[in-house]
Each structure stands twice: as structure tokens, then as C-alpha cells.
Design a protein around this motif. Sequence first.
Motif, PDB file in Angstrom:
ATOM      1  N   ASP A  36      -6.482 -11.120  -9.531  1.00  0.00           N
ATOM      2  CA  ASP A  36      -6.501 -10.011  -8.558  1.00  0.00           C
ATOM      3  C   ASP A  36      -5.080  -9.531  -8.265  1.00  0.00           C
ATOM      4  O   ASP A  36      -4.830  -8.355  -8.034  1.00  0.00           O
ATOM      5  N   ASP A  86     -14.448  -7.544 -13.543  1.00  0.00           N
ATOM      6  CA  ASP A  86     -15.386  -6.649 -12.869  1.00  0.00           C
ATOM      7  C   ASP A  86     -16.718  -6.574 -13.612  1.00  0.00           C
ATOM      8  O   ASP A  86     -17.553  -5.732 -13.318  1.00  0.00           O
ATOM      9  N   PHE A 101      -7.767  -7.988  -0.914  1.00  0.00           N
ATOM     10  CA  PHE A 101      -7.301  -6.932  -1.809  1.00  0.00           C
ATOM     11  C   PHE A 101      -7.181  -7.347  -3.261  1.00  0.00           C
ATOM     12  O   PHE A 101      -6.841  -8.483  -3.573  1.00  0.00           O
ATOM     13  N   LYS A 102      -7.461  -6.348  -4.115  1.00  0.00           N
ATOM     14  CA  LYS A 102      -7.159  -6.448  -5.533  1.00  0.00           C
ATOM     15  C   LYS A 102      -6.252  -5.268  -5.832  1.00  0.00           C
ATOM     16  O   LYS A 102      -6.309  -4.248  -5.132  1.00  0.00           O
ATOM     17  N   ASP A 125      -7.040  -1.187  -5.194  1.00  0.00           N
ATOM     18  CA  ASP A 125      -7.949  -0.892  -4.081  1.00  0.00           C
ATOM     19  C   ASP A 125      -7.491   0.317  -3.272  1.00  0.00           C
ATOM     20  O   ASP A 125      -6.290   0.561  -3.135  1.00  0.00           O
ATOM     21  N   THR A 126      -8.482   1.041  -2.751  1.00  0.00           N
ATOM     22  CA  THR A 126      -8.189   2.230  -1.960  1.00  0.00           C
ATOM     23  C   THR A 126      -8.510   1.981  -0.493  1.00  0.00           C
ATOM     24  O   THR A 126      -9.513   1.347  -0.171  1.00  0.00           O
ATOM     25  N   PHE A 147     -11.885   6.617  -4.657  1.00  0.00           N
ATOM     26  CA  PHE A 147     -11.111   5.600  -5.374  1.00  0.00           C
ATOM     27  C   PHE A 147      -9.975   6.274  -6.115  1.00  0.00           C
ATOM     28  O   PHE A 147     -10.229   7.146  -6.941  1.00  0.00           O
ATOM     29  N   HIS A 179     -12.060   0.089   3.594  1.00  0.00           N
ATOM     30  CA  HIS A 179     -11.718  -0.503   2.295  1.00  0.00           C
ATOM     31  C   HIS A 179     -12.857  -0.106   1.356  1.00  0.00           C
ATOM     32  O   HIS A 179     -13.956  -0.659   1.434  1.00  0.00           O
ATOM     33  N   ARG A 221     -13.724  -0.373  -1.842  1.00  0.00           N
ATOM     34  CA  ARG A 221     -14.410  -1.251  -2.796  1.00  0.00           C
ATOM     35  C   ARG A 221     -15.289  -2.259  -2.071  1.00  0.00           C
ATOM     36  O   ARG A 221     -16.426  -2.509  -2.457  1.00  0.00           O
ATOM     37  N   CYS A 274       0.848  -1.196   0.000  1.00  0.00           N
ATOM     38  CA  CYS A 274       0.000   0.000   0.000  1.00  0.00           C
ATOM     39  C   CYS A 274       0.886   1.248   0.000  1.00  0.00           C
ATOM     40  O   CYS A 274       1.741   1.410   0.868  1.00  0.00           O
ATOM     41  N   LYS A 320     -11.213  -0.236 -11.677  1.00  0.00           N
ATOM     42  CA  LYS A 320     -12.554  -0.137 -11.081  1.00  0.00           C
ATOM     43  C   LYS A 320     -13.604   0.221 -12.136  1.00  0.00           C
ATOM     44  O   LYS A 320     -13.320   0.951 -13.060  1.00  0.00           O
TER      45      LYS A 320
END
Length: 541
Positions: free
Chosen positions: A417, A494, A369-370, A373-374, A382, A329, A331, A314, A526
Motif C-alpha cells: 500500500d 486489487d 490510505f493507499k 486514494d482520493t 477518483f 475517503h 475508496r 496529500c 484503482k
Amino acid sequence: MKQDEINKRRTFGIISHPDAGKTTLTEKLLLFGGAIQTAGAVKSNKIKNTATSDFMEIEKQRGISVATSVMGFEYNGYKINILDTPGHKDFAEDTYRTLTAVDSVILVIDCVKGVEEQTRKLMEVCRMRHTPVIIFINKMDREGQDPLSLLENVEQELNIHIRPLSWPIGIGNKFKGVFNLFEKKLQLFSPNVTKIAKDVFAINDINDIEFDRQVGDSVAKKFREEVELIDEIFEPFDLDLYTEGYLAPLFFGSAINNFGVKELLDTFVRIAPSPLPRITNLREVSPLEKDFTGFIFKIHANLDPNHRDRIAFCRVVSGKFERNKFYYHTRLNKKLRFSSPVGFMANEKSILEEALPGDVVGLYDTGNFKIGDTLSENESIFFKGIPSFSPEIFKELVNKNPLKTKQLEKGIRQLSDEGMAQLFIREMGNTKIIGTVGELQFEVIQFRLLHEYGASCTFTPLNYTKACWLTSTNKQVLEKFITQKPQYITFDKDGRPVFMAESDWFLNTIRQTVPEIEFHFTSEFKTDQQQINNMETWAKK
Ligand code: G4P
């Protein structure tokens, strides 16, 4: 105080065509930073043969010490984070994603080979993102091209303005060191492959007669003429043009011999940008904001069967990341807490209590997580700009053991992912299509599915050459197109529609028939719809 600490951070990546000297330079920077004592400590991530076994071996070693993915050290009061990028071209997409997490890059070029294929591609990505680039011309101890013609080659091939900030004194076996044009300092070294030489000869005036004595009359004369010429040809260095990504300062050296590395590092810490703001779907986030935000740019799975875990990397964008605090998280629309986040210093990792903008935090992940991700304190935003590019090779995934269908499904989703490959589903026949940029990835996927998920598979080649994400302001037109062309339509992981083209000619012909539909060659990870759904749920709370 905090602003001061942020201003002292430099987060960057070293990129190059394989073999130009990325690993060697990384190591020498760590050596100058005092983070390691002798060379040889940084593991090369280079795949020497194209064999899968070579890749697996490297990944296993790296899995055990994932720390090599980020190397932090302190230098002259600056906190420096080097983000490692894979050297192999089949994993270029991993490199592109890592570039979203840096604030600048150092691009290494071999002086004998000049600009090479990967150098060009990497430069394109930097240009797309306006990433500030410093160029390091390496291997000046070898009989390469003349420095002035090298500059021309670099400027033309990379299509960027350059400004030399150091100049070599002699080349090949006459290479004696470099002159720092930025600070007007000259240092001569004796070569030393493993340690930093102590017996340095330093002067501030290149007309000093002692200089001639040290390097010989002819080298000194040629050098003075060239330096004069440089100041005539090139405009003075403009910091703003560099920071905006239009001008690349350039350094010469020989990483293996420690020549020119200190000049590079000293100037780098002074001119390279401190942590920059990042754009989200709603607004720009400044590193100085109080609340924590960050995004995942890399997921590293450990291939060692005794330590099977994943680490999500991250990049902290704003605020302060703290251990054991709940973060949102965005998403998944849920709160997560991290009890053992890791930080990276030199080539070791250790539990970290807090991290600031520019830092990278390793988060143990069990599948939350992917890439892209934010995480935030409590705002549904995002971060943008982690694209997936159209793959170049497409194959159908064939399940060899029907009893392991579930494992195969789970495995392939997790690998996608992680960003190992892209997964597209064609509804017609429920076909799973894997898209990659290189053949090596298929071998790795097959190996990992078997060893980590117990699922065996093979691949059938498909003759697609491009994948284009489809959007349209006219929903009906898009839906009609999707129903009419089922053999060419797939959905990404997605659920977004993607058109598979067999050739550029075919793609262009189709595009002309449906002008209301837009065909995109890159995507963000996303979907807009996903973001909207999440924000609505979040707003209702
Ligand atoms: P990479 O990560 O960009 O792929 O390159 P790496 O640093 O591994 O360097 C590639 C090769 O170039 C290595 O030699 C390295 O020793 C050599 N090299 C790096 N910097 C210099 C330099 O300034 N001058 C010269 N002459 N060579 C340099 P190798 O034989 O492929 O590997 P190794 O057996 O030495 O590890």
C-alpha cells in the motif's frame, strides 16, 4: 483573494541522475528563499553504497524529520513547495508517483557527464504527463563540455526542444557567472559555498566596457559571440510551448557556488505554472473550485521504533483543506477527520489549520490510505494518473515462521500500500509474488517485515521479466484465458488479473493467440469495478 493565493503557488520537483546536484540545488533554492541561513541543512537522501544499512540509516533519519519530503518557502511573494524525490534508481517508482503531485519540474544535468540513464527515464515520465520541464546545467565551474555542444546533446538525447534562458560567462575555472537572457541582466558573483555572496556586480548591457574589465577581454568577446549566436539559432522563448511540455527552458550554473541559481529561481517563479487542474474518472477538477479535493501520492512509514507512525502525503487539488473537518475517503466510502494535519515550511513541519491547492498536507495514518486514494468534500470521484509500472524483478515470498503468517500477510500488504513493492497473488499454490524495480527493495522489505511486523521471510527468484494487466471487452474470453494459463496468471492487490511473462518473445507469442485481450504495461492503482461499486453505494445513500 483566494485565486490570487493559488496563482502565487509553485509546486514542483527537482529530479536528476544521482550526483548531478539535486540536493545541492534544493539547498541553494532554500538559501535564496531565506528558508535556511547556511548550506548543509538539507539532508541528502542519497544512498552512497548499495548497502541496505545505508538506506535504513537514511530512512530512519528521514523518518524522524519527514519534513524533508516537502520543503515549502516564500520567495518574492510566491509560495514555493519543493517535493523531494529519492535519488536511488531502485526507488524510481516513488519518484514517478511524486511527479503526479507536482505542476512542473527542474531537471538537473551535470555539465561534465551530460545526459545520463536516469535523466532519460525521468524525462520520459515528464513527457508522458506533459509536465513542464526547466533544465539546469550544473557544475559549470568544472571543465565540462562546451555549452553549445551540451545543448545539442541535451536536445537530442532528451528529445525535447530547448531554449537557453541564461548563458554562462566562461566555463571551468574561468566561470564567472551567468547572463539572464530572459531579463537581460547580468550578475557576477564570487564563489561562496555556504552563503549568498553580497558583493555582486550587476549590469544590464553586455556591451558595457566594465564587463570586459571584470571578466577579461577574451571571455567577454567569446561570450558576446555566443549570445548573438543563441538568438540566431533559437526561437524566442514561447511560454505556451513550455507549459504544454514541448519546450524546456534551460539555465546554466554551479549550484555549489550559488552561480546561476538566482537567475533560475527568478525566472522559475515567473514562468512555472501555478496549481493545475487534475483529471478524475468523472471530470476535470479545477484548483479554483470551492470544494476541497486531494489525493495521496506518497506514504511515509517511520522506521524509528520510538515513533512508529505513517504519514500519508496529500496534494490539495481544489478548495480549502481544513483541520478537524470531515472529508470523504472515496475508496473506503467513509468519512475521516484529521485533527493534527501537518504542513511543511523549510525543513520543519508544524500543525496546519488550512491548506490551498498546490499545498501538500501530511496526514497521520493508521492504515486507511493507499497510494492513489482520493479525498473529497462529498463527491465520489477518483483522481487518475497514479500508475504502477510493470516491475522488473520478481521473487516469491517464502514465510520462514508459520506462527507469524498473519503478521507477514499484514506486513506485506501494508508495504505494498505504501508503494514499497507490488504484490501479486498466484492462485495456483496461493503464491505471493513480489515485484520491484531494484534488488535493494527486497532487502528493505525483508528488514522491515522482521523489525516492524516480527515476520521473517526469504525470497526465491522467479524468471518472469514483465507483468501485464489484462483487460478485455469480451469477459468470457478473458475468463477462459485465465483458467487455461494458471501458471502465468496472478492477481494484483486489487484483484485484477495480471499476466506474468518470462520474455518479450514469449509475451508477443501469447498476445497473438488472444487478440481480444489487451495487455497493459502500466496501470492505475484503482480498478474500474471498485470505483463503480463505490459509486453505486454512494448513490444509494
Ligand atoms: P544529488 O543530490 O543529485 O545526488 O547530488 P548532490 O547535490 O549530492 O551533489 C553531488 C556531488 O556534486 C556533491 O559532491 C556536491 O558537492 C557536488 N556538486 C554539486 N553542485 C556542484 C557544482 O556546482 N560544482 C561542483 N564542482 N560540484 C558540485 P560529493 O563530493 O559527492 O559530496 P559532498 O561530500 O560534497 O557532500
